[in-house]
Design a protein around this motif. Structure first.
Motif, PDB file in Angstrom:
ATOM      1  N   ARG A  73     -38.864   0.768  30.950  1.00 52.11           N
ATOM      2  CA  ARG A  73     -37.759   0.324  31.808  1.00 52.11           C
ATOM      3  C   ARG A  73     -37.354  -1.107  31.462  1.00 52.11           C
TER       4      ARG A  73
ATOM      5  N   MET B 120     -35.915   3.507  37.927  1.00 48.63           N
ATOM      6  CA  MET B 120     -36.945   4.530  37.812  1.00 48.63           C
ATOM      7  C   MET B 120     -36.895   5.480  39.002  1.00 48.63           C
ATOM      8  N   LYS B 121     -36.985   6.770  38.698  1.00 50.66           N
ATOM      9  CA  LYS B 121     -37.036   7.770  39.760  1.00 50.66           C
ATOM     10  C   LYS B 121     -38.403   7.751  40.423  1.00 50.66           C
ATOM     11  N   LYS B 122     -38.444   8.227  41.648  1.00 50.41           N
ATOM     12  CA  LYS B 122     -39.705   8.219  42.388  1.00 50.41           C
ATOM     13  C   LYS B 122     -40.699   9.223  41.807  1.00 50.41           C
ATOM     14  N   THR B 123     -40.198  10.364  41.366  1.00 49.54           N
ATOM     15  CA  THR B 123     -41.106  11.377  40.830  1.00 49.54           C
ATOM     16  C   THR B 123     -41.467  11.068  39.393  1.00 49.54           C
ATOM     17  N   GLU B 124     -42.702  11.382  39.012  1.00 51.04           N
ATOM     18  CA  GLU B 124     -43.151  11.187  37.643  1.00 51.04           C
ATOM     19  C   GLU B 124     -43.405  12.530  36.967  1.00 51.04           C
TER      20      GLU B 124
ATOM     21  N   GLN C 141     -34.792  12.006  32.639  1.00 50.95           N
ATOM     22  CA  GLN C 141     -35.707  12.770  33.486  1.00 50.95           C
ATOM     23  C   GLN C 141     -36.479  11.831  34.403  1.00 50.95           C
ATOM     24  N   TYR C 142     -36.633  10.586  33.952  1.00 57.09           N
ATOM     25  CA  TYR C 142     -37.464   9.638  34.691  1.00 57.09           C
ATOM     26  C   TYR C 142     -36.690   8.417  35.198  1.00 57.09           C
ATOM     27  N   PHE C 143     -35.420   8.283  34.749  1.00 55.17           N
ATOM     28  CA  PHE C 143     -34.629   7.125  35.153  1.00 55.17           C
ATOM     29  C   PHE C 143     -33.243   7.575  35.587  1.00 55.17           C
ATOM     30  N   ASN C 144     -32.679   6.838  36.532  1.00 55.35           N
ATOM     31  CA  ASN C 144     -31.281   7.006  36.930  1.00 55.35           C
ATOM     32  C   ASN C 144     -30.440   5.944  36.223  1.00 55.35           C
TER      33      ASN C 144
END
Length: 419
Positions: free
Chosen positions: A355, A398-402, A385-388
């Motif tokens: 990030r 960063m998205k909350k889900t990993e 998949q992991y970032f907006n």
């Protein structure tokens, strides 16, 4: 200057040196016994027994291959101490259009000023104007230390002879002997002496001699990694600034380290300036104008400067920066694809690091017309998949889900089949 003033200056220099460096090994080792180390350093300076420590030499390969000499942390404290003494003095001497290593200036300011000069000379692109951009070959490795010391001493003596509003000379409230002592120790220090070379010696084989301090003649060259080298580089090239502005009377001129430009409405005039500047650099400063970096272009066709390409009413990021951004995205995408293929979640610490890398590139690219490039490069990338990515493309969040989408979908399908 009182001894207590010097001690306070040493402590202030330490706080300046450790700023943004608190996680480095050398800083942490120094901080373990901070007060003792600072008092010891203070006594060495006061008793004139201070000598610079062994330097560390290594190569960096991005964005271009360069040789770096890193000083020990205690020496960086001394560099900040000397810089704090000298910077205010030389700040008033340097021309306005000198952009490097100056408070309130830098690359963004330099690009703004470059655009100002182009617009002013071309009457906001309504008239024809030409840009001459020049560079010095192996600048830091070609600085003559004796010449530099002479220039700095002459400037200091001139400043110390000036009188302030109360009638006293400006040098009366300064510890001139300490400044001169540190100046001599810093300028005439040979960083190649007993230095620790990290890396394979073969890596230096394809490095040009003009870019290596290890191959420079005796008494020539300054280490790129030191703070004082940045200040001294401005002092050294100030002679060129004065020559171009006062002798050649070039109105539209600016410089960042050894990269400088002149804007004029006549192409012939600029072509005639090249040998004049070349002779001045060699005769007065012992510097060589880079024969392969002479750039003369009509301003409306676009001119590269400090990592951007300036065109009428718009700016673009340089191709090298875009390629570097694409490489970083490719590396991240490949890592994510590999983890997804193994159905393994991504490491959170790695995502945090990536990030920072992405936001560094996006922050830089946001200053130019590059939204389509960024959006087109990331929209189909597994990185999202992991970032907006907000619509302004200035940063990623960063998205909350990993958990990878494949794992989530399979878990959802399995839950649907549970009776």
């Amino acid at each position: 200057m009182k001894e207590t003033d010097l001690l306070g200056d040493v402590f202030q220099a330490y706080f300046d040196a450790r700023k943004h460096k608190r996680n480095t090994n050398s800083q942490l080792a120094f901080e373990m016994d901070c007060e003792h180390n600072l008092l010891e350093l203070y006594e060495e300076i006061r008793q004139r027994t201070y000598t610079p420590s062994r330097a560390v030499c290594f190569l960096v390969h991005h964005p271009v291959k360069r040789e770096i000499f890193a000083s020990q942390f205690r020496d960086r404290v001394v560099h900040h101490l000397l810089y704090n003494y000298l910077a205010p003095i030389f700040e008033s001497r340097l021309i306005y259009d000198c952009y490097s290593c100056r408070k309130g200036k830098g690359t963004s300011f330099g690009i703004d000023r470059f655009e100002h000069h182009v617009r002013s000379c071309s009457d906001n692109y309504r008239k024809q104007a030409w840009v001459l951009k020049l560079d010095v070959k192996g600048y830091f490795m070609s600085i003559n230390r004796h010449k530099l010391h002479t220039l700095v001493i002459a400037a200091l003596e001139k400043y110390w002879m000036q009188r302030s509003d109360d009638g006293r000379r400006k040098g009366d409230n300064m510890d001139k002997e300490t400044i001169l002592y540190l100046l001599h120790q810093t300028i005439y220090r040979d960083p190649t002496s007993n230095c620790e070379v990290r890396g394979n010696r073969k890596d230096w084989n394809d490095l040009p001699p003009s870019k290596s301090l290890l191959r420079s003649p005796q008494g020539v060259g300054m280490p790129i990694g030191d703070l004082t080298s940045q200040l001294f580089s401005n002092v050294y090239m100030h002679e060129l600034d004065v020559f171009v502005k006062r002798t050649l009377c070039c109105k539209h001129y600016g410089r960042y380290v050894d990269d400088f430009f002149i804007v004029h409405e006549s192409k012939t005039y600029l072509k005639d300036l090249i040998p004049v500047i070349r002779d001045f650099l060699w005769d007065e400063l012992g510097l060589t104008l880079h024969p392969n970096k002479i750039y003369l272009q009509e301003c409306r066709k676009g001119t590269p400067f400090l990592g951007c390409v300036l065109k009428p009413y718009r700016r673009y990021a340089a191709n090298r920066s875009i390629k570097s951004f694409n490489k970083a995205v490719n590396r991240m995408s490949e890592t994510i694809k590999e983890q997804n293929s193994q159905n393994r979640p991504m490491d959170k610490q790695w995502l945090v690091q990536q990030r920072s890398v992405l936001n560094s590139y996006l922050g830089y690219l946001s200053g130019y017309k590059s939204r389509k490039i960024v959006f087109g490069r990331l929209i189909y990338s597994p990185i999202l998949q992991y970032f907006n990515l907000p619509s302004d493309c200035r940063r990623v969040i960063m998205k909350k889900t990993e958990t990878p989408p494949q794992t989530e979908n399979r878990a959802a399908n399995e839950s649907d089949n549970v009776p």
